[in-house]
Design a protein around this motif. Sequence first.
Motif, short mmCIF file in Angstrom:
data_model
loop_
_atom_site.label_atom_id
_atom_site.label_comp_id
_atom_site.label_asym_id
_atom_site.label_seq_id
_atom_site.Cartn_x
_atom_site.Cartn_y
_atom_site.Cartn_z
N LYS A 1 12.90 -2.62 -23.40
CA LYS A 1 13.90 -1.65 -22.93
C LYS A 1 13.34 -0.28 -23.28
O LYS A 1 13.08 0.00 -24.45
CB LYS A 1 15.25 -1.89 -23.60
CG LYS A 1 16.35 -1.04 -23.05
CD LYS A 1 17.67 -1.46 -23.68
CE LYS A 1 18.85 -0.98 -22.88
NZ LYS A 1 20.10 -1.51 -23.44
N TYR B 1 15.12 1.56 -18.47
CA TYR B 1 14.48 0.46 -17.75
C TYR B 1 14.41 -0.74 -18.68
O TYR B 1 13.97 -0.62 -19.82
CB TYR B 1 13.07 0.87 -17.32
CG TYR B 1 12.30 -0.23 -16.62
CD1 TYR B 1 12.54 -0.51 -15.28
CD2 TYR B 1 11.37 -1.00 -17.30
CE1 TYR B 1 11.86 -1.53 -14.64
CE2 TYR B 1 10.68 -2.02 -16.66
CZ TYR B 1 10.93 -2.28 -15.33
OH TYR B 1 10.26 -3.28 -14.69
N THR B 2 14.87 -1.90 -18.19
CA THR B 2 14.87 -3.12 -18.98
C THR B 2 14.15 -4.20 -18.19
O THR B 2 14.37 -4.33 -16.98
CB THR B 2 16.31 -3.57 -19.27
OG1 THR B 2 17.01 -2.51 -19.90
CG2 THR B 2 16.33 -4.80 -20.16
N GLU B 3 13.27 -4.93 -18.87
CA GLU B 3 12.63 -6.08 -18.23
C GLU B 3 12.45 -7.19 -19.25
O GLU B 3 12.22 -6.92 -20.43
CB GLU B 3 11.30 -5.72 -17.56
CG GLU B 3 10.19 -5.37 -18.49
CD GLU B 3 8.91 -4.94 -17.77
OE1 GLU B 3 8.95 -4.56 -16.58
OE2 GLU B 3 7.85 -4.98 -18.43
N ALA C 1 12.73 -10.44 -14.82
CA ALA C 1 13.89 -9.80 -14.21
C ALA C 1 13.92 -8.38 -14.76
O ALA C 1 13.61 -8.17 -15.94
CB ALA C 1 15.17 -10.54 -14.56
N SER D 1 15.87 -4.24 -14.49
CA SER D 1 16.93 -3.36 -13.98
C SER D 1 16.61 -1.94 -14.43
O SER D 1 15.95 -1.71 -15.44
CB SER D 1 18.30 -3.79 -14.50
OG SER D 1 18.36 -3.64 -15.91
N ASP E 1 18.60 1.79 -14.80
CA ASP E 1 19.88 2.49 -14.81
C ASP E 1 19.60 3.98 -14.88
O ASP E 1 18.85 4.44 -15.75
CB ASP E 1 20.71 2.05 -16.02
CG ASP E 1 21.99 2.83 -16.13
OD1 ASP E 1 22.81 2.75 -15.19
OD2 ASP E 1 22.17 3.55 -17.13
N LYS F 1 22.18 1.33 -8.31
CA LYS F 1 21.68 0.14 -9.00
C LYS F 1 20.31 -0.19 -8.43
O LYS F 1 20.15 -0.29 -7.21
CB LYS F 1 22.62 -1.04 -8.82
CG LYS F 1 23.95 -0.87 -9.53
CD LYS F 1 24.81 -2.10 -9.39
CE LYS F 1 26.14 -1.84 -10.09
NZ LYS F 1 27.04 -2.95 -9.97
N ALA G 1 17.40 -3.12 -9.21
CA ALA G 1 17.12 -4.34 -9.98
C ALA G 1 16.22 -5.23 -9.15
O ALA G 1 16.02 -5.01 -7.96
CB ALA G 1 18.42 -5.05 -10.33
N THR H 1 13.00 -8.64 -9.39
CA THR H 1 12.15 -9.56 -10.13
C THR H 1 10.69 -9.15 -9.96
O THR H 1 10.32 -8.49 -8.99
CB THR H 1 12.32 -11.01 -9.64
OG1 THR H 1 11.99 -11.08 -8.26
CG2 THR H 1 13.74 -11.50 -9.87
#
Length: 167
Positions: free
Chosen positions: A53, A80-82, A95, A97, A99, A106, A108, A110
């Motif tokens: 993150k 950013y999160t993966e 995966a 996303s 923000d 949104k 998001a 893969t």
Amino acid sequence: MPARIDHIYVHPARAVFMAMVDLDLIVMKYAQLGARKIAVKEHATRSDQVHLKVSRLHPAPSDLPSMFSKLANEWNHITYTETWDLTRNDQWCAAFSLDIRGLPIKIAGTLALMDVRGGCRHQIDLTVSCSIPFIGKAITQYLQMDAERHLAREHQIIAQQLAGEVA
């Protein structure tokens, strides 16, 4: 609005994966993309999973359409999160996303890294949506185009890093 983007690397998937989750490279990559105040908020690893993150301030694109420029700030706070997982087929899949604080957007999707002859393929499935009535579709189309440009630049930076070039 969904999109699929493929990038090819001349390195095996494992090497590309290791570069993509390298904290120093992540910070350097975002700095080269114009971000500031880059902070790794979470970084957890196991033998078959990596979770990241990262937050940053990112400048608004210079070609931002006027209908959207009233909503975006000059600098936008992005998180950013993966989460990457190693599959049974020795592929890395994630995966993700993104923000953008304060915006009804949104992003998001893969990620997948798979070995191919002569290197690996980085497959990105991306969905962009915006909940603003009337202009949301136009904003979504612009953001998808901007995301594709941004991802192409990230690919270039990672490929240069893997080749030992100064990006």
